[in-house]
Design a protein around this motif. Structure first.
Motif, PDB file in Angstrom:
ATOM      1  N   TYR A  55      -9.285   5.536  11.005  1.00 40.29           N
ATOM      2  CA  TYR A  55      -7.865   5.947  11.697  1.00 40.29           C
ATOM      3  C   TYR A  55      -7.376   7.006  11.036  1.00 40.29           C
ATOM      4  O   TYR A  55      -6.635   6.613   9.987  1.00 40.29           O
ATOM      5  CB  TYR A  55      -7.081   4.281  11.411  1.00 40.29           C
ATOM      6  CG  TYR A  55      -7.646   3.296  11.937  1.00 40.29           C
ATOM      7  CD1 TYR A  55      -7.789   2.850  13.353  1.00 40.29           C
ATOM      8  CD2 TYR A  55      -8.691   2.401  11.207  1.00 40.29           C
ATOM      9  CE1 TYR A  55      -8.416   1.649  13.532  1.00 40.29           C
ATOM     10  CE2 TYR A  55      -9.201   1.432  11.555  1.00 40.29           C
ATOM     11  CZ  TYR A  55      -9.089   0.990  12.928  1.00 40.29           C
ATOM     12  OH  TYR A  55      -9.865  -0.270  13.399  1.00 40.29           O
ATOM     13  N   PRO A  56      -7.354   8.065  11.567  1.00 36.68           N
ATOM     14  CA  PRO A  56      -6.489   9.348  10.900  1.00 36.68           C
ATOM     15  C   PRO A  56      -5.125   8.979  10.788  1.00 36.68           C
ATOM     16  O   PRO A  56      -4.599   9.542   9.826  1.00 36.68           O
ATOM     17  CB  PRO A  56      -6.874  10.467  12.068  1.00 36.68           C
ATOM     18  CG  PRO A  56      -7.848   9.794  12.728  1.00 36.68           C
ATOM     19  CD  PRO A  56      -7.966   8.520  12.890  1.00 36.68           C
ATOM     20  N   ASP A  57      -4.609   7.907  11.370  1.00 33.03           N
ATOM     21  CA  ASP A  57      -3.075   7.626  11.382  1.00 33.03           C
ATOM     22  C   ASP A  57      -2.825   6.751  10.298  1.00 33.03           C
ATOM     23  O   ASP A  57      -1.597   6.346  10.105  1.00 33.03           O
ATOM     24  CB  ASP A  57      -2.545   7.310  12.703  1.00 33.03           C
ATOM     25  CG  ASP A  57      -3.171   5.961  12.904  1.00 33.03           C
ATOM     26  OD1 ASP A  57      -4.509   5.937  12.623  1.00 33.03           O
ATOM     27  OD2 ASP A  57      -2.479   5.059  13.598  1.00 33.03           O
ATOM     28  N   ARG A  58      -3.747   6.235   9.667  1.00 33.28           N
ATOM     29  CA  ARG A  58      -3.668   4.938   8.628  1.00 33.28           C
ATOM     30  C   ARG A  58      -3.786   5.967   7.126  1.00 33.28           C
ATOM     31  O   ARG A  58      -4.760   6.239   6.860  1.00 33.28           O
ATOM     32  CB  ARG A  58      -4.409   3.816   8.587  1.00 33.28           C
ATOM     33  CG  ARG A  58      -4.180   3.333  10.073  1.00 33.28           C
ATOM     34  CD  ARG A  58      -4.419   2.058  10.069  1.00 33.28           C
ATOM     35  NE  ARG A  58      -4.569   1.397  11.457  1.00 33.28           N
ATOM     36  CZ  ARG A  58      -5.123   0.504  11.851  1.00 33.28           C
ATOM     37  NH1 ARG A  58      -5.745  -0.520  10.927  1.00 33.28           N
ATOM     38  NH2 ARG A  58      -4.846  -0.354  12.983  1.00 33.28           N
ATOM     39  N   HIS A  59      -2.864   6.010   6.178  1.00 34.79           N
ATOM     40  CA  HIS A  59      -2.954   6.762   5.017  1.00 34.79           C
ATOM     41  C   HIS A  59      -2.848   6.139   3.912  1.00 34.79           C
ATOM     42  O   HIS A  59      -3.497   6.470   2.709  1.00 34.79           O
ATOM     43  CB  HIS A  59      -1.654   7.645   5.135  1.00 34.79           C
ATOM     44  CG  HIS A  59      -1.542   8.717   6.040  1.00 34.79           C
ATOM     45  ND1 HIS A  59      -0.612   8.220   7.276  1.00 34.79           N
ATOM     46  CD2 HIS A  59      -2.422   9.758   6.709  1.00 34.79           C
ATOM     47  CE1 HIS A  59      -1.064   9.243   8.271  1.00 34.79           C
ATOM     48  NE2 HIS A  59      -1.904   9.859   7.814  1.00 34.79           N
ATOM     49  N   VAL A  60      -2.431   4.661   3.684  1.00 32.15           N
ATOM     50  CA  VAL A  60      -2.280   4.196   2.553  1.00 32.15           C
ATOM     51  C   VAL A  60      -3.371   4.192   1.687  1.00 32.15           C
ATOM     52  O   VAL A  60      -3.548   4.366   0.499  1.00 32.15           O
ATOM     53  CB  VAL A  60      -1.327   2.568   2.459  1.00 32.15           C
ATOM     54  CG1 VAL A  60      -1.616   2.006   1.472  1.00 32.15           C
ATOM     55  CG2 VAL A  60      -0.200   2.961   3.302  1.00 32.15           C
ATOM     56  N   ALA A  61      -4.684   3.680   2.266  1.00 35.44           N
ATOM     57  CA  ALA A  61      -5.659   3.316   1.734  1.00 35.44           C
ATOM     58  C   ALA A  61      -6.419   4.633   0.875  1.00 35.44           C
ATOM     59  O   ALA A  61      -6.663   4.624  -0.270  1.00 35.44           O
ATOM     60  CB  ALA A  61      -6.890   2.687   2.382  1.00 35.44           C
ATOM     61  N   VAL A  62      -6.209   5.571   1.942  1.00 34.02           N
ATOM     62  CA  VAL A  62      -6.686   6.755   1.176  1.00 34.02           C
ATOM     63  C   VAL A  62      -5.765   7.498   0.016  1.00 34.02           C
ATOM     64  O   VAL A  62      -6.292   8.039  -0.748  1.00 34.02           O
ATOM     65  CB  VAL A  62      -6.864   7.830   2.418  1.00 34.02           C
ATOM     66  CG1 VAL A  62      -7.321   9.177   1.615  1.00 34.02           C
ATOM     67  CG2 VAL A  62      -7.783   7.389   3.565  1.00 34.02           C
ATOM     68  N   ILE A  63      -4.572   7.089   0.288  1.00 33.12           N
ATOM     69  CA  ILE A  63      -3.479   7.455  -0.837  1.00 33.12           C
ATOM     70  C   ILE A  63      -3.821   6.914  -1.865  1.00 33.12           C
ATOM     71  O   ILE A  63      -4.046   7.600  -3.226  1.00 33.12           O
ATOM     72  CB  ILE A  63      -2.254   7.514  -0.270  1.00 33.12           C
ATOM     73  CG1 ILE A  63      -1.996   8.402   0.752  1.00 33.12           C
ATOM     74  CG2 ILE A  63      -1.093   7.526  -1.612  1.00 33.12           C
ATOM     75  CD1 ILE A  63      -0.608   8.041   1.442  1.00 33.12           C
ATOM     76  N   VAL A  64      -4.202   5.548  -1.949  1.00 35.32           N
ATOM     77  CA  VAL A  64      -4.487   4.706  -3.138  1.00 35.32           C
ATOM     78  C   VAL A  64      -5.764   5.205  -3.783  1.00 35.32           C
ATOM     79  O   VAL A  64      -5.756   5.440  -4.942  1.00 35.32           O
ATOM     80  CB  VAL A  64      -4.697   3.342  -2.800  1.00 35.32           C
ATOM     81  CG1 VAL A  64      -5.164   2.359  -3.876  1.00 35.32           C
ATOM     82  CG2 VAL A  64      -3.108   2.633  -2.422  1.00 35.32           C
ATOM     83  N   TYR A  65      -6.722   5.562  -2.764  1.00 29.82           N
ATOM     84  CA  TYR A  65      -7.962   6.047  -3.467  1.00 29.82           C
ATOM     85  C   TYR A  65      -7.807   7.342  -4.312  1.00 29.82           C
ATOM     86  O   TYR A  65      -8.357   7.487  -5.120  1.00 29.82           O
ATOM     87  CB  TYR A  65      -8.826   6.291  -2.048  1.00 29.82           C
ATOM     88  CG  TYR A  65     -10.326   6.724  -2.315  1.00 29.82           C
ATOM     89  CD1 TYR A  65     -11.354   5.818  -2.915  1.00 29.82           C
ATOM     90  CD2 TYR A  65     -10.766   8.080  -2.420  1.00 29.82           C
ATOM     91  CE1 TYR A  65     -12.600   6.348  -3.258  1.00 29.82           C
ATOM     92  CE2 TYR A  65     -11.949   8.439  -2.556  1.00 29.82           C
ATOM     93  CZ  TYR A  65     -12.833   7.506  -3.018  1.00 29.82           C
ATOM     94  OH  TYR A  65     -14.177   7.843  -3.101  1.00 29.82           O
ATOM     95  N   ASN A  66      -7.298   8.416  -3.548  1.00 31.73           N
ATOM     96  CA  ASN A  66      -6.883   9.751  -4.156  1.00 31.73           C
ATOM     97  C   ASN A  66      -6.062   9.609  -5.374  1.00 31.73           C
ATOM     98  O   ASN A  66      -6.055  10.357  -6.150  1.00 31.73           O
ATOM     99  CB  ASN A  66      -6.637  10.898  -3.176  1.00 31.73           C
ATOM    100  CG  ASN A  66      -7.758  11.069  -2.227  1.00 31.73           C
ATOM    101  OD1 ASN A  66      -9.004  11.375  -2.616  1.00 31.73           O
ATOM    102  ND2 ASN A  66      -7.601  11.354  -0.929  1.00 31.73           N
ATOM    103  N   GLY A  67      -4.986   8.605  -5.255  1.00 34.27           N
ATOM    104  CA  GLY A  67      -4.152   8.604  -6.377  1.00 34.27           C
ATOM    105  C   GLY A  67      -4.897   7.993  -7.527  1.00 34.27           C
ATOM    106  O   GLY A  67      -4.378   8.594  -8.586  1.00 34.27           O
ATOM    107  N   LEU A  68      -5.798   7.246  -7.394  1.00 32.90           N
ATOM    108  CA  LEU A  68      -6.564   6.707  -8.676  1.00 32.90           C
ATOM    109  C   LEU A  68      -7.279   7.870  -9.329  1.00 32.90           C
ATOM    110  O   LEU A  68      -7.314   7.923 -10.507  1.00 32.90           O
ATOM    111  CB  LEU A  68      -7.575   5.482  -8.034  1.00 32.90           C
ATOM    112  CG  LEU A  68      -8.155   4.806  -9.540  1.00 32.90           C
ATOM    113  CD1 LEU A  68      -6.886   3.921 -10.145  1.00 32.90           C
ATOM    114  CD2 LEU A  68      -9.262   4.003  -9.007  1.00 32.90           C
TER     115      LEU A  68
END
Lengths: 234, 234, 234, 234
Positions: free
Chosen positions: B116-129
């Motif tokens: 889902y290119p429009d869902r960012h939270v999970a990826v933000i958390v992933y890269n944030g870590l």
């Protein structure tokens, strides 16, 4: 032969204990892996709120990580003074490791209850396990140092005494945390976390800004050093 | 005594860290074990399409495996220069390990969202870590090398500087990846993967095409040697 | 300094790899822990038949345990000859470990399908992963031994050649197993198991009934030995 | 060359085995993590009764922890005498490790059945695995000590004999426990626990109240020493 035997055994007990500590501390992540939000595909808003609601799991994770990490530090601190093994020490050590192995369970247990200040059982079990851990560690050290039973010859009374002093109140502190779980659960986890930090401290006092001594007498117990001696032409 | 103490402690911190790195990297497979297709018996067509739909899980797995693997490499690279410990270093190291331990969780989280290119939270958390990991690693190295605080005597300024240079932009790069997660999640994972490879490289520059010195005095491959050299009067 | 550096790094790569091998091989038990019969309370008859129906899971478990165990043996066999590291070797090793880490997944996948001789995908994926493992191992060894790139000076051409000969057909064998999965899945697992045993064998030929040589020249590559030399009065 | 090779390989087999033992013993906690009460939020009364009803899981956990822990001790005890490897020993060791790896499964299986004295299959499987473990351990030791095949030169016949005597009845004892599972399951676990403690004991007899030799030539606690002695011309 026996001395090496013992040295080898001490090393093995430490290596095995390291393994158990490292695995137990890493298994703490399972509490997140089993959270409801994993393997779902919620929209950003839902996921965000789900993540925010994980704060108790995160607090429990951080507290347990600190507790196991610091217990590992102290385990090594005392084993750096223990140069002989006997059966009771090995059984006391297995008992300590058994308690450490249970931490991921109590950590998984406590999370959901931190949001209910009126529910105490989970937090009591959680802090109760740390009380047992402190008692087992206490017993381990006192058994080893009693009449200098299993300590190396390099360790001076004062250094052994300083360790004794540091850990004297350990069980008492965890008893207070244990009591606090009856009053206000989340606070008891916070204090637990502070205790872990406190128990990390003396380690630094001992190691900070050491200088390398030149005289050979200080170079007994390290493999590098009897080599050094051998390399210095006599 | 203290010196061996420290030497032993450094070895232990490395051994314990190795354990945590190895376990965290291996737990990444749990994301596959918890996939729906496991323990079912679908016909070949269904299973094949189920497997193909695991591509986001696989991409997340490969990225995280590379990230942890390379962080392990760099952890060892700097610890091969750190010869003394103090409390802050140990706590910074525990902080880094705590972040590493969380990677299997963010990896489990991110999989389903890559489609889902429009869902960012999970990826933000992933890269944030990973951003946090880069910062913790940054802090660890800078704390150790500040005024040569905990480095051995063998390490030359230039070598310490080259490490500093390499990691200078680490946090910045991961900040860019972090930003990219807002724009196009799958791409951010790709860049993340490239970063891991980039951070593996300097390691090679240092080690590639070493020649083994011929004179026997260096007694080939024993770690004790640079110590011995120190002790042999010249 | 670099030489020791490399020696230390080789040791670390081996220790980290050992950790990953040991964890991956132990995680294989999860396939049983996730079986339906666990945490239920069936009467003796039901439980017995449930256990008997676990035979495919057991066969997959034994095959994978043998495959990882023997890959670990061979990994050590070649690393006992590798004395230098470069970046490519480290990345090839991480690639091999990544494949090993996936084995518990393919093992969990394959179990339920062994009772359907007409379903091939799961078994193809299972054996396909071993084919990739054989190729990665092949690449690792050939990269290291190419023009004696990373091998120690103690290893004779003949010994290096014997390793090369042994592994020459590895990928081919696993390709045949891979092909066999299309014809009769359970058989392919059996052959896989035989291959593991076959690859364990040469190890013995090399080590069986060694005598301890007395002359010091043979004592280069072990840490114990430069000690021994130092202990021999000069 | 071969000797170090073997020495290194022995060390590696032990390190790998340590890893498997440590992971298997720590995975025992999964039985609690998968208990129903986890990740729920029951009121204090419900949670307390749920926890009390976990007693069979706890008994199985303690018994398995003791069994694996003591098997690890004895594994090391015999490996401290084994100085050479051959293929059969390595395969026998892998067989033992495979059995150890299955313990978390049988432990997860047995819990729920301890409250039904009339259900025996789970407990029979549980104790049956320990019987296999005892047989594999028996085979490992007898293979190694047969005609002093793989033992070091330092070990005296008497010491080897004492080990043989201790383990002579191991398989028989576990056979009795196995039989007892047919009669009264919970009792069989209790006896199993006593056996573990019994097998820990001889270890102490060997190590208790060792004195550290005073003369510096033995360079205190380094494992290399019995080798050095061998090499010092007499």
């Amino acid at each position: 032969m026996e001395v090496q035997q013992n040295a080898k055994e001490t090393g093995r007990v430490e290596a095995f204990s390291d393994g158990v500590f490292a695995i137990a501390i890493t298994l703490l992540v399972l509490n997140f892996l089993e959270a409801d939000l994993v393997h779902k595909s919620l929209d950003d808003g839902e996921l965000l709120s789900e993540l925010i609601h994980l704060w108790p799991t995160l607090l429990a994770f951080v507290t347990s990580f600190a507790a196991i990490g610091v217990m590992w530090l102290n385990h090594h601190r005392i084993f750096s003074h223990i140069t002989r093994l006997d059966n009771n020490l090995i059984l006391l050590n297995l008992l300590l490791l058994m308690i450490v192995t249970l931490v991921p369970f109590t950590t998984a247990l406590v999370g959901p209850y931190l949001i209910y200040p009126d529910r105490h059982v989970a937090v009591i079990v959680y802090n109760g396990l740390y009380l047992l851990m402190a008692l087992a560690f206490h017993a381990l050290w006192h058994y080893a140092r009693h009449r200098h039973r299993l300590l190396g010859e390099m360790i001076d009374q004062q250094s052994a005494q300083s360790i004794t002093d540091q850990y004297r109140f350990g069980p008492l502190f965890y008893l207070l945390v244990f009591a606090l779980s009856w009053i206000y659960p989340p606070a008891s986890l916070g204090v637990n976390l502070l205790l872990a930090v406190f128990y990390a401290l003396p380690f630094s006092r001992k190691h900070k800004s050491e200088k390398i001594p030149q005289h050979p007498d200080t170079t007994q117990i390290s493999p590098e050093n009897d080599q050094q001696e051998k390399n210095v032409p006599r």
